[in-house]
Design a protein around this motif. Structure first.
Motif, PDB file in Angstrom:
ATOM      1  N   TYR A 159      19.063 -20.292  -8.157  1.00  0.00           N
ATOM      2  CA  TYR A 159      20.783 -19.366  -8.472  1.00  0.00           C
ATOM      3  C   TYR A 159      20.233 -18.002  -8.715  1.00  0.00           C
ATOM      4  O   TYR A 159      21.132 -17.409  -9.062  1.00  0.00           O
ATOM      5  CB  TYR A 159      20.433 -20.111 -10.195  1.00  0.00           C
ATOM      6  CG  TYR A 159      20.994 -21.604 -10.448  1.00  0.00           C
ATOM      7  CD1 TYR A 159      22.014 -21.513 -10.533  1.00  0.00           C
ATOM      8  CD2 TYR A 159      20.102 -22.611 -11.643  1.00  0.00           C
ATOM      9  CE1 TYR A 159      22.871 -23.571 -10.361  1.00  0.00           C
ATOM     10  CE2 TYR A 159      20.563 -23.941 -11.187  1.00  0.00           C
ATOM     11  CZ  TYR A 159      22.166 -24.334 -11.212  1.00  0.00           C
ATOM     12  OH  TYR A 159      22.285 -25.266 -11.474  1.00  0.00           O
ATOM     13  N   ILE A 160      19.175 -17.313  -8.461  1.00  0.00           N
ATOM     14  CA  ILE A 160      18.585 -15.838  -7.791  1.00  0.00           C
ATOM     15  C   ILE A 160      19.686 -15.414  -6.932  1.00  0.00           C
ATOM     16  O   ILE A 160      19.084 -15.694  -5.820  1.00  0.00           O
ATOM     17  CB  ILE A 160      17.477 -15.848  -8.198  1.00  0.00           C
ATOM     18  CG1 ILE A 160      16.576 -16.476  -9.458  1.00  0.00           C
ATOM     19  CG2 ILE A 160      17.296 -14.241  -7.990  1.00  0.00           C
ATOM     20  CD1 ILE A 160      17.760 -16.316  -9.974  1.00  0.00           C
ATOM     21  N   THR A 161      20.554 -15.429  -6.382  1.00  0.00           N
ATOM     22  CA  THR A 161      21.856 -15.903  -5.327  1.00  0.00           C
ATOM     23  C   THR A 161      21.832 -13.987  -4.477  1.00  0.00           C
ATOM     24  O   THR A 161      21.242 -13.211  -5.881  1.00  0.00           O
ATOM     25  CB  THR A 161      23.252 -15.964  -5.316  1.00  0.00           C
ATOM     26  OG1 THR A 161      24.013 -15.722  -6.840  1.00  0.00           O
ATOM     27  CG2 THR A 161      23.716 -17.403  -5.795  1.00  0.00           C
ATOM     28  N   PRO A 162      21.953 -13.746  -3.380  1.00  0.00           N
ATOM     29  CA  PRO A 162      22.310 -11.915  -3.717  1.00  0.00           C
ATOM     30  C   PRO A 162      22.847 -11.782  -4.505  1.00  0.00           C
ATOM     31  O   PRO A 162      23.621 -10.380  -4.987  1.00  0.00           O
ATOM     32  CB  PRO A 162      22.546 -12.052  -2.228  1.00  0.00           C
ATOM     33  CG  PRO A 162      22.672 -13.572  -1.581  1.00  0.00           C
ATOM     34  CD  PRO A 162      22.426 -14.370  -2.760  1.00  0.00           C
ATOM     35  N   ALA A 163      23.684 -11.883  -5.201  1.00  0.00           N
ATOM     36  CA  ALA A 163      25.437 -11.349  -5.411  1.00  0.00           C
ATOM     37  C   ALA A 163      24.770 -10.778  -7.232  1.00  0.00           C
ATOM     38  O   ALA A 163      25.039 -10.239  -8.323  1.00  0.00           O
ATOM     39  CB  ALA A 163      26.302 -12.692  -6.600  1.00  0.00           C
ATOM     40  N   VAL A 164      23.301 -12.434  -7.835  1.00  0.00           N
ATOM     41  CA  VAL A 164      22.823 -12.561  -9.422  1.00  0.00           C
ATOM     42  C   VAL A 164      21.772 -10.992  -8.991  1.00  0.00           C
ATOM     43  O   VAL A 164      21.655 -10.256  -9.513  1.00  0.00           O
ATOM     44  CB  VAL A 164      21.981 -13.615  -9.337  1.00  0.00           C
ATOM     45  CG1 VAL A 164      20.750 -13.407 -10.349  1.00  0.00           C
ATOM     46  CG2 VAL A 164      23.211 -13.778 -10.245  1.00  0.00           C
ATOM     47  N   ARG A 165      20.731 -11.046  -7.713  1.00  0.00           N
ATOM     48  CA  ARG A 165      20.579 -10.035  -7.662  1.00  0.00           C
ATOM     49  C   ARG A 165      20.509  -9.000  -7.372  1.00  0.00           C
ATOM     50  O   ARG A 165      19.681  -8.331  -7.801  1.00  0.00           O
ATOM     51  CB  ARG A 165      19.680 -10.168  -5.747  1.00  0.00           C
ATOM     52  CG  ARG A 165      18.213  -9.754  -6.217  1.00  0.00           C
ATOM     53  CD  ARG A 165      17.264 -10.053  -4.770  1.00  0.00           C
ATOM     54  NE  ARG A 165      16.977 -11.911  -5.474  1.00  0.00           N
ATOM     55  CZ  ARG A 165      17.338 -12.746  -4.192  1.00  0.00           C
ATOM     56  NH1 ARG A 165      17.643 -12.812  -2.933  1.00  0.00           N
ATOM     57  NH2 ARG A 165      16.724 -14.099  -4.796  1.00  0.00           N
TER      58      ARG A 165
END
Lengths: 176, 155
Positions: A8-14
């Motif tokens: 769930y730690i996608t680029p968008a979240v990162r």
């Protein structure tokens, strides 16, 4: 049988880690009536919250120490959070975890408050307007027996309008 | 009707505490949905439906309505304040919402002095504190650091 656990730690979240909110001025100054409702809700009946004589050593009536964390009210023209339930795409979880911070786009369905670490400086007083600055300090995933868990660590700074520190908080929110 | 006792906690001093000392346990409850509703009203925060709607709580996989973690933390903070006395200064406080508190649960508040020390002429007490329920489960472990007045040091 092992299953692939989604990351769930996608680029968008990162990309939102480290995001800082603009200063969020409380909708109104601290009011005696809300101090009363707060100290009654937390069953703290110390007269320093309403009795000037008992509060003399604080220089006057004060709010409970933890009050600033819960002092940001909905503005008159702000969206009704209950109206979100009418949106067809709303799953019941508001993932913008602080005013002025972006959403943490993690499609897990349960949002829980994991706890706080407070550093306390002084009581807020009636008439002071509290300013909140928030930051996503970290967002990370752990895969437990019950499935993936995403932790969102939020640093919150509560000050007066003149920049006097009231309280620093590190709050861990949990999506699972 | 019984009136609520409204008084400041008595003054306590650094010298009144020793490492390993148990603080007097306090019990609150049974918890009510009303406690949660009153907290939501005090905070003007109604965003988590599972805190007041059992149907939604169960739909989200919870056993029922649960009381807010920050409410439990705020109760624990209040008890710490009362343990340490009128002139103590709370420096740090931490809690973890490890287990749920539900309506009809009891909340037992426990505290123990972990460490007493002086630093730069100031006197501090570190506490371990927690809330357990009627089954003995720790729902809310916590800790606090408190600066204490010294006996005989003057006001």
């Amino acid at each position: 049988m092992s299953e692939m656990v989604p990351d769930y730690i996608t680029p968008a979240v990162r990309a939102v880690i480290g995001a800082v909110s603009p200063p969020q001025l409380a909708t109104h100054p601290v009011e005696p009536s809300e101090i009363r409702r707060f100290h009654q809700a937390v069953m703290d009946h110390a007269p320093r919250y309403w009795d000037e004589a008992a509060a003399a050593r604080y220089g006057g009536v004060v709010a409970p120490m933890g009050f600033p964390v819960h002092a940001h009210r909905r503005a008159e023209d702000q969206e009704d959070p209950l109206a979100a339930m009418d949106r067809p795409d709303f799953d019941g979880v508001d993932r913008a975890l602080r005013p002025g911070l972006p959403e943490v786009v993690v499609p897990l369905k349960r949002l829980m408050n994991g706890g706080y670490e407070y550093e306390l400086f002084r009581h807020a007083r009636p008439g002071e307007r509290i300013v909140l600055r928030s930051r996503y300090a970290d967002i990370y995933q752990r895969n437990g027996r019950t499935g993936p868990i995403v932790f969102v660590v939020i640093e919150d700074s509560y000050e007066t309008e003149t920049g006097e520190r009231l309280l620093l908080s590190v709050n861990t929110m949990i999506l699972r | 009707m019984l009136k609520v006792e409204t008084r400041e906690p008595p003054v306590r001093f650094f010298e009144d505490f020793r490492e390993g000392q148990d603080l007097p346990s306090v019990t609150r409850g049974p918890m009510l949905v009303g406690h949660q509703v009153r907290w939501a009203g005090a905070c003007d925060n109604y965003e988590s439906e599972f805190h007041h709607d059992e149907y939604i709580a169960k739909a989200q996989g919870l056993p029922g309505i649960i009381l807010s973690g920050p409410l439990m933390a705020s109760w624990l903070l209040t008890i710490v304040k009362d343990w340490m006395g009128r002139d103590a200064r709370l420096v740090r406080f931490a809690d973890q919402n490890r287990g749920s508190t539900m309506p009809r649960d009891l909340a037992h508040f426990h505290g123990k002095v972990k460490r007493t020390y002086e630093d730069a002429g100031r006197a501090y007490i570190e506490l371990e504190c927690s809330i357990t329920n009627q089954r003995g489960e720790v729902t809310t472990p916590g800790s606090a650091l408190v600066e204490m007045p010294r006996r005989g040091a003057g006001a």
